[in-house]
Design a protein around this motif. Structure first.
Motif, PDB file in Angstrom:
ATOM      1  N   GLU A   1       6.424  76.313  14.120  1.00  0.00           N
ATOM      2  CA  GLU A   1       5.529  76.532  15.390  1.00  0.00           C
ATOM      3  C   GLU A   1       3.972  76.114  15.105  1.00  0.00           C
ATOM      4  O   GLU A   1       3.408  75.654  15.805  1.00  0.00           O
ATOM      5  N   ILE A   2       3.427  76.674  13.831  1.00  0.00           N
ATOM      6  CA  ILE A   2       2.106  76.260  13.778  1.00  0.00           C
ATOM      7  C   ILE A   2       1.822  74.770  13.299  1.00  0.00           C
ATOM      8  O   ILE A   2       0.888  74.209  14.051  1.00  0.00           O
ATOM      9  N   GLU A   3       2.569  74.130  12.583  1.00  0.00           N
ATOM     10  CA  GLU A   3       2.369  72.818  12.390  1.00  0.00           C
ATOM     11  C   GLU A   3       2.552  72.148  13.786  1.00  0.00           C
ATOM     12  O   GLU A   3       1.796  71.069  14.045  1.00  0.00           O
ATOM     13  N   ALA A   4       3.412  72.452  14.586  1.00  0.00           N
ATOM     14  CA  ALA A   4       3.489  72.045  15.889  1.00  0.00           C
ATOM     15  C   ALA A   4       2.418  71.814  16.742  1.00  0.00           C
ATOM     16  O   ALA A   4       1.662  71.055  17.359  1.00  0.00           O
ATOM     17  N   LYS A   5       1.706  73.137  16.768  1.00  0.00           N
ATOM     18  CA  LYS A   5       0.482  73.313  17.307  1.00  0.00           C
ATOM     19  C   LYS A   5      -0.537  72.588  16.966  1.00  0.00           C
ATOM     20  O   LYS A   5      -1.460  72.121  17.577  1.00  0.00           O
ATOM     21  N   LYS A   6      -0.760  72.360  15.501  1.00  0.00           N
ATOM     22  CA  LYS A   6      -1.709  71.364  14.961  1.00  0.00           C
ATOM     23  C   LYS A   6      -1.487  69.931  15.664  1.00  0.00           C
ATOM     24  O   LYS A   6      -2.575  69.338  15.820  1.00  0.00           O
ATOM     25  N   MET A   7      -0.302  69.605  15.699  1.00  0.00           N
ATOM     26  CA  MET A   7      -0.187  68.218  16.299  1.00  0.00           C
ATOM     27  C   MET A   7      -0.720  68.215  17.921  1.00  0.00           C
ATOM     28  O   MET A   7      -1.113  67.301  18.384  1.00  0.00           O
ATOM     29  N   LYS A   8      -0.386  69.282  18.502  1.00  0.00           N
ATOM     30  CA  LYS A   8      -0.826  69.547  20.071  1.00  0.00           C
ATOM     31  C   LYS A   8      -2.326  69.455  19.801  1.00  0.00           C
ATOM     32  O   LYS A   8      -2.976  68.621  20.737  1.00  0.00           O
ATOM     33  N   ILE A   9      -3.061  69.980  18.906  1.00  0.00           N
ATOM     34  CA  ILE A   9      -4.501  69.876  18.776  1.00  0.00           C
ATOM     35  C   ILE A   9      -5.065  68.411  18.485  1.00  0.00           C
ATOM     36  O   ILE A   9      -5.877  67.997  19.105  1.00  0.00           O
ATOM     37  N   ALA A  10      -4.186  67.800  17.604  1.00  0.00           N
ATOM     38  CA  ALA A  10      -4.398  66.356  17.256  1.00  0.00           C
ATOM     39  C   ALA A  10      -4.415  65.630  18.540  1.00  0.00           C
ATOM     40  O   ALA A  10      -5.217  64.659  18.803  1.00  0.00           O
ATOM     41  N   MET A  11      -3.458  65.653  19.380  1.00  0.00           N
ATOM     42  CA  MET A  11      -3.248  64.917  20.418  1.00  0.00           C
ATOM     43  C   MET A  11      -4.380  65.027  21.384  1.00  0.00           C
ATOM     44  O   MET A  11      -5.047  64.089  22.145  1.00  0.00           O
TER      45      MET A  11
ATOM     46  N   TYR B   1      -2.809  56.851  16.424  1.00  0.00           N
ATOM     47  CA  TYR B   1      -2.696  58.511  15.979  1.00  0.00           C
ATOM     48  C   TYR B   1      -2.142  59.288  16.768  1.00  0.00           C
ATOM     49  O   TYR B   1      -1.349  60.337  16.344  1.00  0.00           O
ATOM     50  N   TYR B   2      -2.370  59.006  18.318  1.00  0.00           N
ATOM     51  CA  TYR B   2      -1.882  59.846  19.117  1.00  0.00           C
ATOM     52  C   TYR B   2      -0.298  60.002  19.305  1.00  0.00           C
ATOM     53  O   TYR B   2       0.431  61.063  19.128  1.00  0.00           O
ATOM     54  N   GLN B   3       0.333  58.904  18.976  1.00  0.00           N
ATOM     55  CA  GLN B   3       1.692  58.405  19.258  1.00  0.00           C
ATOM     56  C   GLN B   3       2.323  59.274  17.522  1.00  0.00           C
ATOM     57  O   GLN B   3       3.197  60.085  17.902  1.00  0.00           O
ATOM     58  N   TRP B   4       1.729  59.065  16.640  1.00  0.00           N
ATOM     59  CA  TRP B   4       2.115  59.871  15.407  1.00  0.00           C
ATOM     60  C   TRP B   4       2.103  61.298  15.504  1.00  0.00           C
ATOM     61  O   TRP B   4       2.905  61.822  15.181  1.00  0.00           O
ATOM     62  N   ALA B   5       1.144  61.904  16.277  1.00  0.00           N
ATOM     63  CA  ALA B   5       0.973  63.291  16.541  1.00  0.00           C
ATOM     64  C   ALA B   5       1.903  63.787  17.422  1.00  0.00           C
ATOM     65  O   ALA B   5       2.726  65.093  17.228  1.00  0.00           O
ATOM     66  N   TYR B   6       2.383  62.971  18.529  1.00  0.00           N
ATOM     67  CA  TYR B   6       3.373  63.211  19.470  1.00  0.00           C
ATOM     68  C   TYR B   6       4.669  63.437  18.980  1.00  0.00           C
ATOM     69  O   TYR B   6       5.437  64.379  19.168  1.00  0.00           O
TER      70      TYR B   6
END
Length: 547
Positions: free
Chosen positions: A505-515, A488-493
């Motif tokens: 930008e917002i979608e990228a920040k969502k992935m940062k939060i997921a990581m 899951y972490y690798q997918w978010a990365y």
């Protein structure tokens, strides 16, 4: 005419307008506009309500960050004065696990004698990679505090407007969402703002006047806390004053041990007499801290009396009072309060089901409070009506009026619920024993568990996170499912890299939060695997004199 005294009706009769032969509620355009406004409010409320505890906890994490930085800044100012150390003076410190970064600053002073900070860089403590810094740094970097568009180039207006729209701001309604109308609150000041504007575009340094930001976050955090416990309207919050007329503490000695009730006496909307707003003790403690801060600011033993600033209630609040929401001998304006709340909550991912970013407003928080009380806390509507100080709600007419003890008990229960809320999404890592207790308690009550990514779900009711399992406090991570979290972490990365390339930008920040959430769960699993070797994090602060 019915409200005019009988002896004066003849005087005013000549000005009386006859009723219109139509009702504007019959027009479809008006009805459509009302329907759209109600849908928007409902959608936004739906987005905010399940996140209320999370929003409050994140605001407190941010408030702690500002308090630490401000305290550290003041200590360094004293150090440079006492030891006659020349400026600039460099220092760095490590933030808590919530941010998990080392921040590098310089302390300097301009020709006007104003101390300010220069942010140099930040590093991720996990791998040494460049960090994001504090949550508001992008606002400073894009110079969006205050009336930023005045005198700005067309290019800067375009870039600033695009950024604000991406974060959900309606620039047609308000192109200056972070503008304060109170001196010394949030706004950075002319000299520092001009110096920042004069820096070359390639210069990554940020100039920070920490005091206005500290004051802004102090008032914003207090306002959000009050709304979390009462759902009070903005004009009611701004009425809170440091006097016996407003602040009342009663004690019920019939109980063993006796119980204290903490009350604000405020005038609700549409009324002209005070009513009781019950608060937990923590609100009074927070108020005491603000009072102490203001006394230091004024260098006086008490607060000055100031004039109430909300025009719609000024006819009722005619006398000057020692209002808590004041600075520089001026009552905090309601525009300013909304601005500082937007500032404190900037960057939080709050989206409707359609993916539209939601901007927090005091009235939206009030709607979310009411929904939370009804749907999550399961309070009867007549009690909610009393908590919100509403006059007429048709659906509550079927219920009897609650007693005072019901209201005070509700506040106590709500306080316990807020305080006991532990959200590992905020970087709070549970110990292995806590996770095991959660798991065993659920199995004892329910008997079976549900498999989710990286562990098992331990909730036996409607999912509070809408199936967003990663980072949910109701999930017990399991070592045997560690690989799922790593995947899951690798997918978010990889998703973050892709979204950044696409300018999302917002979608990228969502992935940062997921990581971040995945990292926390991996740390929890590591704690389970090393059950007897728990370690506590100890932050370090380093000072360095410029050579």
């Amino acid at each position: 005419m019915n409200r005019i005294p009988i002896e004066k009706k003849d005087i005013y009769r000549q000005f009386y307008l006859t009723e219109f032969p139509f009702d504007n509620r019959d027009y479809s355009v008006r009805n459509e506009a009302n329907t759209m406004a109600q849908k928007k409010r409902k959608d936004e409320t739906s987005a905010v309500t399940p996140l209320l505890p999370s929003i409050r906890s994140q605001c407190h994490f941010r408030w702690n960050q500002i308090r630490r930085l401000r305290e550290l800044t003041n200590n360094i100012i004293e150090k440079t004065k006492n030891e006659k150390i020349p400026l600039p003076f460099s220092f760095d410190y490590e933030e808590s696990d919530y941010l998990n970064e080392k921040l590098y600053f310089e302390l300097n002073k301009n020709l006007a004698g104003e101390y300010y900070l220069v942010f140099i860089k930040s590093e991720n403590l996990s791998d040494g990679s460049p960090g994001e810094g504090l949550w508001f740094f992008d606002l400073l970097r894009k110079r969006l505090l205050g009336a930023w568009s005045h005198g700005a180039s067309e290019l800067r207006k375009h870039e600033g407007s695009k950024f604000l729209e991406e974060w959900g701001h309606d620039i047609k309604e308000n192109i200056h969402p972070f503008q304060s109308r109170n001196k010394g609150v949030l706004t950075q000041g002319f000299t520092i703002t001009r110096t920042q504007n004069d820096l070359d575009s390639s210069d990554s340094r940020l100039l920070i006047n920490i005091e206005p930001i500290y004051i802004a976050c102090m008032f914003a955090t207090f306002a959000i806390d009050i709304q979390s416990f009462s759902g009070a309207r903005m004009n009611e919050i701004l009425q809170i004053s440091y006097d016996k007329q407003c602040c009342v503490i009663t004690e019920d000695k019939s109980l063993k041990p006796s119980k204290k009730n903490y009350i604000f006496r405020l005038i609700p909307k549409g009324r002209d007499v005070e009513e009781n707003y019950y608060m937990p003790e923590s609100i009074y403690m927070a108020m005491a801290s603000i009072i102490k801060e203001l006394k230091v600011h004024y260098a006086e033993d008490s607060l000055p009396t100031v004039k109430y600033s909300v025009n719609s209630r000024a006819h009722i609040m005619e006398d000057e009072r020692k209002y808590i929401f004041q600075y520089e001998r001026q009552h905090i304006n309601h525009f300013t309060l909304n601005s500082v709340i937007r500032f404190l909550t900037h960057g939080l991912i709050i989206q409707t089901e359609e993916g539209k970013q939601v901007i927090l407003k005091t009235h939206l928080l009030r709607h979310a409070f009411a929904t939370h009380m009804a749907q999550t806390e399961k309070l009867p509507l007549d009690l909610i009506k009393q908590l919100l100080h509403q006059k007429d709600i048709n659906v509550t007419s079927y219920y009897s009026a609650p007693t005072q003890s019901q209201i005070t008990n509700t506040i106590d229960i709500l306080q316990e619920n807020w305080v006991s809320y532990i959200d590992i999404q905020q970087g709070l890592i549970r110990s292995p024993s806590e996770i095991l207790d959660t798991y065993n308690d659920y199995k004892e009550k329910v008997g079976t568990v549900s498999k989710v990514i990286g562990g098992v779900c331990t909730i036996d009711s409607v999912c509070p996170t809408k199936m967003a399992c990663m980072g949910c406090v109701a999930k017990a991570p399991q070592p045997e499912f560690k690989k799922e979290i790593e995947d899951y972490y690798q997918w978010a990365y990889e998703s973050e890299i892709r979204f950044n390339k696409q300018g999302l930008e917002i979608e990228a920040k969502k992935m940062k939060i997921a990581m971040k959430r995945a990292k926390i769960e991996l740390k929890e699993i590591e704690g389970i695997e090393q059950y007897k070797k728990d370690e506590a994090y100890a932050p370090k602060v380093q000072f360095k004199k410029e050579s």
